[in-house]
Enzyme design. Structure first.
Site, PDB file in Angstrom:
ATOM      1  N   ASN A  42      -6.207  -4.054   0.221  1.00 52.23           N
ATOM      2  CA  ASN A  42      -4.799  -4.392   0.452  1.00 52.23           C
ATOM      3  C   ASN A  42      -3.894  -3.398  -0.274  1.00 52.23           C
ATOM      4  O   ASN A  42      -4.204  -2.923  -1.385  1.00 52.23           O
ATOM      5  CB  ASN A  42      -4.476  -5.839   0.045  1.00 52.23           C
ATOM      6  CG  ASN A  42      -4.896  -6.201  -1.366  1.00 52.23           C
ATOM      7  OD1 ASN A  42      -5.879  -5.692  -1.888  1.00 52.23           O
ATOM      8  ND2 ASN A  42      -4.138  -7.088  -1.992  1.00 52.23           N
ATOM      9  N   GLU A  44       0.065  -3.078  -1.306  1.00 53.45           N
ATOM     10  CA  GLU A  44       1.348  -3.784  -1.392  1.00 53.45           C
ATOM     11  C   GLU A  44       2.507  -2.805  -1.483  1.00 53.45           C
ATOM     12  O   GLU A  44       2.324  -1.595  -1.654  1.00 53.45           O
ATOM     13  CB  GLU A  44       1.323  -4.729  -2.599  1.00 53.45           C
ATOM     14  CG  GLU A  44       0.222  -5.778  -2.451  1.00 53.45           C
ATOM     15  CD  GLU A  44       0.231  -6.848  -3.532  1.00 53.45           C
ATOM     16  OE1 GLU A  44       0.895  -6.661  -4.575  1.00 53.45           O
ATOM     17  OE2 GLU A  44      -0.445  -7.874  -3.312  1.00 53.45           O
ATOM     18  N   CYS A  53      -2.895  -6.100   4.628  1.00 49.96           N
ATOM     19  CA  CYS A  53      -4.113  -6.749   4.123  1.00 49.96           C
ATOM     20  C   CYS A  53      -5.306  -5.784   4.190  1.00 49.96           C
ATOM     21  O   CYS A  53      -5.348  -4.872   5.020  1.00 49.96           O
ATOM     22  CB  CYS A  53      -4.464  -7.961   4.967  1.00 49.96           C
ATOM     23  SG  CYS A  53      -3.303  -9.321   4.862  1.00 49.96           S
ATOM     24  N   GLU A  55      -8.277  -6.400   5.318  1.00 52.80           N
ATOM     25  CA  GLU A  55      -9.023  -6.511   6.579  1.00 52.80           C
ATOM     26  C   GLU A  55      -8.396  -5.634   7.660  1.00 52.80           C
ATOM     27  O   GLU A  55      -9.096  -4.947   8.409  1.00 52.80           O
ATOM     28  CB  GLU A  55      -9.035  -7.964   7.063  1.00 52.80           C
ATOM     29  CG  GLU A  55      -9.712  -8.932   6.108  1.00 52.80           C
ATOM     30  CD  GLU A  55      -8.753  -9.550   5.107  1.00 52.80           C
ATOM     31  OE1 GLU A  55      -7.820  -8.860   4.639  1.00 52.80           O
ATOM     32  OE2 GLU A  55      -8.940 -10.731   4.785  1.00 52.80           O
ATOM     33  N   CYS A  86      -6.586 -13.926   6.488  1.00 57.19           N
ATOM     34  CA  CYS A  86      -5.393 -14.635   6.962  1.00 57.19           C
ATOM     35  C   CYS A  86      -5.353 -14.625   8.494  1.00 57.19           C
ATOM     36  O   CYS A  86      -6.086 -13.879   9.161  1.00 57.19           O
ATOM     37  CB  CYS A  86      -4.126 -13.999   6.386  1.00 57.19           C
ATOM     38  SG  CYS A  86      -3.679 -12.435   7.164  1.00 57.19           S
ATOM     39  N   CYS A  89      -4.831 -11.245  10.317  1.00 58.49           N
ATOM     40  CA  CYS A  89      -6.030 -10.391  10.372  1.00 58.49           C
ATOM     41  C   CYS A  89      -7.034 -10.927  11.387  1.00 58.49           C
ATOM     42  O   CYS A  89      -7.688 -10.149  12.089  1.00 58.49           O
ATOM     43  CB  CYS A  89      -6.661 -10.285   8.983  1.00 58.49           C
ATOM     44  SG  CYS A  89      -5.623  -9.342   7.847  1.00 58.49           S
TER      45      CYS A  89
HETATM   46  N1  THU Z   1      -4.303 -10.313   1.490  1.00 56.83           N
HETATM   47  C1  THU Z   1      -5.316  -9.610   2.092  1.00 56.83           C
HETATM   48  O1  THU Z   1      -5.575  -8.449   1.769  1.00 56.83           O
HETATM   49  N2  THU Z   1      -6.029 -10.233   3.049  1.00 56.83           N
HETATM   50  C2  THU Z   1      -5.784 -11.494   3.526  1.00 56.83           C
HETATM   51  O2  THU Z   1      -6.456 -11.943   4.448  1.00 56.83           O
HETATM   52  C3  THU Z   1      -4.704 -12.285   2.934  1.00 56.83           C
HETATM   53  C4  THU Z   1      -3.963 -11.662   1.826  1.00 56.83           C
HETATM   54  C5  THU Z   1      -3.527  -9.647   0.436  1.00 56.83           C
HETATM   55  C6  THU Z   1      -2.089  -9.400   0.770  1.00 56.83           C
HETATM   56  C7  THU Z   1      -1.475  -9.352  -0.611  1.00 56.83           C
HETATM   57  O3  THU Z   1      -1.567  -8.021  -1.111  1.00 56.83           O
HETATM   58  C8  THU Z   1      -2.341 -10.245  -1.456  1.00 56.83           C
HETATM   59  O4  THU Z   1      -3.530 -10.445  -0.720  1.00 56.83           O
HETATM   60  C9  THU Z   1      -1.731 -11.589  -1.788  1.00 56.83           C
HETATM   61  O5  THU Z   1      -1.294 -12.231  -0.656  1.00 56.83           O
END
Ligand code: THU
Length: 126
Positions: A42, A44, A53, A55, A86, A89
């Site tokens: 991920n 940000e 994300c 995935e 999530c 994804c």
């Molecule tokens: N996140 C993912 O990388 N994958 C997911 O399926 C859900 C959330 C990340 C996004 C963000 O950087 C952190 O997790 C918190 O939400």
């Protein structure tokens, strides 16, 4: 490529996560039907909604390398029980491989196993 090796790849990818805001690091490893592995973490952003994300990073990396059939996606977090991908994804993955296996693991060795169609049974379709 064994499940164990895929989990190790996802763990290594997770170390590259850029998550200064949530401090929630995620790593993903995507196994294609042809046996290749694409990883993602991920990433940000100060403008929170721009975060991507792990995935989807892995899926976009694979698709932009010419791969569109996926056998298995492994997601690693430091959460118990292991976090599942999530909805966004899952929808992106459904575009390519409805029967993909989803393996969710954490740093303590807990593992849950799912099918994409079970986690997102009613995906959006045009
Ligand atoms: N996140 C993912 O990388 N994958 C997911 O399926 C859900 C959330 C990340 C996004 C963000 O950087 C952190 O997790 C918190 O939400």
């Amino acid at each position: 490529m064994s499940e164990e090796e895929l989990i190790e790849s996802a763990k290594r990818a997770r170390l590259k996560a850029y998550a200064p805001y949530s401090e929630f690091k995620v790593g993903a490893a995507l196994l294609t039907s042809s046996g290749k592995v694409y990883t993602g973490a991920n990433v940000e952003n100060a403008s929170y909604g721009l975060t991507i994300c792990a995935e989807r990073t892995a899926v976009f990396s694979a698709v932009s390398s010419g791969e569109k059939e996926f056998a298995s996606l492994v997601v690693v977090t430091d959460k118990s029980p292991p976090a599942k991908p999530c909805g966004a994804c899952l929808q992106v993955l459904t575009e390519f491989s409805r029967n993909c296996s989803i393996v969710c693991a954490n740093l303590d060795g807990e593992i849950t196993r799912h099918k994409l169609g079970e986690l997102l049974p009613e995906a959006f379709e045009l």
